[in-house]
Write an enzyme that holds these catalytic residues in place. Sequence first.
Site, PDB file in Angstrom:
ATOM      1  N   GLY A  15      97.769  12.358   7.506  1.00 41.58           N
ATOM      2  CA  GLY A  15      98.288  13.717   7.378  1.00 41.58           C
ATOM      3  C   GLY A  15      97.947  14.799   7.004  1.00 41.58           C
ATOM      4  N   SER A  22      93.402  18.056   4.958  1.00 42.24           N
ATOM      5  CA  SER A  22      94.019  16.862   6.339  1.00 42.24           C
ATOM      6  C   SER A  22      93.238  15.861   5.648  1.00 42.24           C
ATOM      7  CB  SER A  22      93.323  17.368   7.641  1.00 42.24           C
ATOM      8  OG  SER A  22      93.798  17.004   8.419  1.00 42.24           O
ATOM      9  N   LYS A  42     103.434  19.523   3.783  1.00 45.60           N
ATOM     10  CA  LYS A  42     103.016  18.364   4.888  1.00 45.60           C
ATOM     11  C   LYS A  42     103.014  17.386   5.866  1.00 45.60           C
ATOM     12  CE  LYS A  42     100.592  13.789   3.230  1.00 45.60           C
ATOM     13  NZ  LYS A  42      99.661  13.229   1.942  1.00 45.60           N
ATOM     14  N   VAL A 101      98.045  19.444   5.354  1.00 44.39           N
ATOM     15  CA  VAL A 101      98.792  19.763   4.384  1.00 44.39           C
ATOM     16  C   VAL A 101      98.144  21.708   4.773  1.00 44.39           C
ATOM     17  CG1 VAL A 101      99.163  20.834   2.182  1.00 44.39           C
ATOM     18  CG2 VAL A 101      99.011  18.284   2.195  1.00 44.39           C
ATOM     19  N   ASP A 149      95.622   5.531  -5.413  1.00 44.34           N
ATOM     20  CA  ASP A 149      94.743   6.667  -4.876  1.00 44.34           C
ATOM     21  C   ASP A 149      95.119   8.056  -5.905  1.00 44.34           C
ATOM     22  OD1 ASP A 149      92.618   7.763  -3.229  1.00 44.34           O
ATOM     23  OD2 ASP A 149      93.919   8.500  -1.598  1.00 44.34           O
TER      24      ASP A 149
END
Length: 778
Positions: A491, A487, A508, A493, A614
């Site tokens: 969002g 988390s 997701k 998952v 990221d």
Amino acid sequence: LKFLCLTENFLSGSIPPSLGNVSSLSSIFLGQNRLSGLIPETLSHITKLLELDLSFNSLSGSVPSSIYNMTSLRYFSVGSNTLVGQIPSHIGYSLSNLQLLILGSNRLNGLIPASLANMLNLQILDLSNNSLHGSVPSLGSLANLRELDLGMNLLEAHDWSFLTSLANCTQLTKLSLRGNVLNGSLPISIVNLSRRLEYLSLGPNQISGSIPVEIGNLVNLFSLGMESNFLYGSIPSSIGKLRNLYILNLSKNKLSVRLFADLLFAWSLDFSHNNLTGELPPVLGTYGIGSGLVSLHMEGNRFHGQIPERWHLLVSTRQINLSHNDLSGVVPKFFEQLDKLEQLDLSYNNLEGAVPASGIFTHSAAVVLDGNKGLCSNSPRLALPICPGISGSATKVKHHLSLLVTSLLIVLPPLTIGSLVLIWFMLTIWKKGSFPFSRWDLVSKMFPNRREVHTAPCHDEKKLKRVSYEDIVKATNWFSLVHTISSTCTGSVYVGRFKSDKSLVAIKVFKLNEPGGYDSYLIECEVLRSTRHRNIMRPVTLCSTLDSQNHEFKALIFELMVNGSLEAWLHSEQHNGIPDKVLGFGQRICIAADVASALDYAHNELTPPLIHCDLKPNNVLLDDDMTARLSDFGSAKFLSPGLVIPKSLDDVGGTIGYVAPEYGMGCEISVAGDVYSFGVLLLELLTGKRPTDDMFVDGLSLCKFCESMFPDRVAEILDPHMAHEEHQGCTEAWMQRYIVPLVALGLSCTMESTKDRPGMKDVCAKLSDIRASFLELS
Ligand SMILES: *[C@@H]1O[C@H](CO)[C@@H](O)[C@H](O)[C@H]1NC(C)=O
Ligand SMILES: *[C@@H]1O[C@H](CO)[C@@H](O)[C@H](O)[C@H]1NC(C)=O
Ligand SMILES: *[C@@H]1O[C@H](CO)[C@@H](O)[C@H](O)[C@H]1NC(C)=O
Ligand SMILES: *[C@@H]1O[C@H](CO)[C@@H](O)[C@H](O)[C@H]1NC(C)=O
């Protein structure tokens, strides 16, 4: 038993009072069944109860007062039943910990208790669709309030001071007061409502006076409804400056001055049934990718003149209603070309001449032309008088010629302006970092009453399987903790299995109310649309719909990567100092080469280049044969000239330890940032040490540590768990052949200056060579 969830079944009968004996329960979800009878008072014996959801049933009677006294409750929903009675005046003192209170769609009457102002944690308050009357109390103390729905009651305005008080609710995104008897004119204190407000619904009511120009301050408004009131005067041009306004309904008022403002981005405009005069505006929400008017209502006004030729740009429009005006001239031929058009109502005007025959005009049910005396047609479908023969086609030819000349004179220069506006539009959108490509998405926002909009918003290649909200609820067991894989702020998952399917999937679910949540959905969709690579995770299905509370719901469904994340492999749990799983050296090289290949593709083979922003071991997933796939593109950006320069690391969305140092100094996002993160990941793969490891203090970092040992002592930095026994340990030749070049590559990727870092193409080529040589010799 702590958690009881029987939501969305066909349970009938009444709720057994003995449920109150299960004192361990913290959550009871019985919503969406066919339960009837009274709400048992015994539920109030469950002193630890946090969540109680009995919504969407046929429960009757009144809510037992003891339940209104359960101080433990955080979440209380009995919406959509047939409950009667009043809301007790002390509710705000007893249920002071509530975060969510849903009493909507019942038969409650009486006043809205002023004590609600004491529920300081309240985020969602829904009292809509009841028979509550009187004035609305001041709720300004509810600093966390995000959604307030008081629609469809009998509420009065008095001095509108409650609206002024809402200025303190800085998180407010949705405010509905529709369908009440609010009267008087809107206060200018509307200027101080939360800048986050996206949805404001004020009609039908009995509001008089003019629309305050201050409404232009609510810069994030997405939908504004003021229909069916007594508003008069002009439509303030400040509304045209609301860049995020997609839905505007001003229908059924007494507005008389038309809007010149440029509602360039609107999706649905309804100005019907006012007193608007003058010619139709030539420009209306027509420019730009991802925008385009879908529905236009101007019927029941006093517009005169011709239908503007520029309206041939309404290429996305499905509905146009211009009936009951004073329009003259011909029915323009361009309507034939608008292939999205589904309904065209031009009835009760003064249009004349031959009606075009192809396109939408071949569907007689789609076009309404009644009440225009001068129209004719040679097509029997339209049931109009036949056009006069030869002279008819002569006028036609003349008409065409004059059209051509007019087009050359008038259409060409505006077209250039059009392209400039288009470029400007694209630049601003890119600057905002999100690209609303997904038209369907906005359509689903536009028709919030449609329970499900299955259509893929962003997918045009392959038909995706349909998944509904209910399927997802079932697959994740009502989003239970047990099913949660991870988390983040944008969002969560979940792992689950759809009824129709054997295999497990990762689901997701985007947190659309969190900052960046919506953007991250849009960008992931865009990545889905534009990428195709064996080392990049792409969703297999998506779900874009409304949840049980009629809130927007977006989820993407991925194949489940059975071997989890690289993070879990590199830093797995240790039992007696022995990790429960270990990556071999060859696996590490392959993973690095896979990730490099994905990044090379994103940077060098997509136009515009896609930057992940990221990259970290958590976002590298391993499938059943340990092939790595790059995932989580929620922070990704498509590189463009006007791309935002991040003001802080938060804007990049990267993770401490992996994010390139220049992002902290306000440099532009670039491919070199990903190269840096990749370098860190490569060094982490080799050393088994996180860049945030406790040992990296006082200026020492993972890169500096590796650099200080390079090249002579690199053997000492290697992950001690690395299973390399099969290669005769750290022989000198092995070190020279593989480890030294890999560490060198990691160090060059993490150079301070972006200029000194290699491009992903070179990195990928080097890694492929190393992998090939390793596989050959092993
Ligand atoms: C539930 O508790 C009540 C006392 O509060 C007791 O009378 C009743 O028998 C219990 N019911 C069940 C089914 O255990
Ligand atoms: C809006 O808020 C500001 C700052 O609190 C205040 O000075 C101003 O009077 C308010 N405006 C209205 C119209 O209430
Ligand atoms: C605008 O409001 C009117 C009056 O309630 C309603 O009939 C109409 O459907 C709305 N327009 C759109 C486009 O939703
Ligand atoms: C257009 O508006 C008129 C007047 O409100 C209405 O009667 C008619 O049904 C509308 N046309 C379409 C195609 O919806």
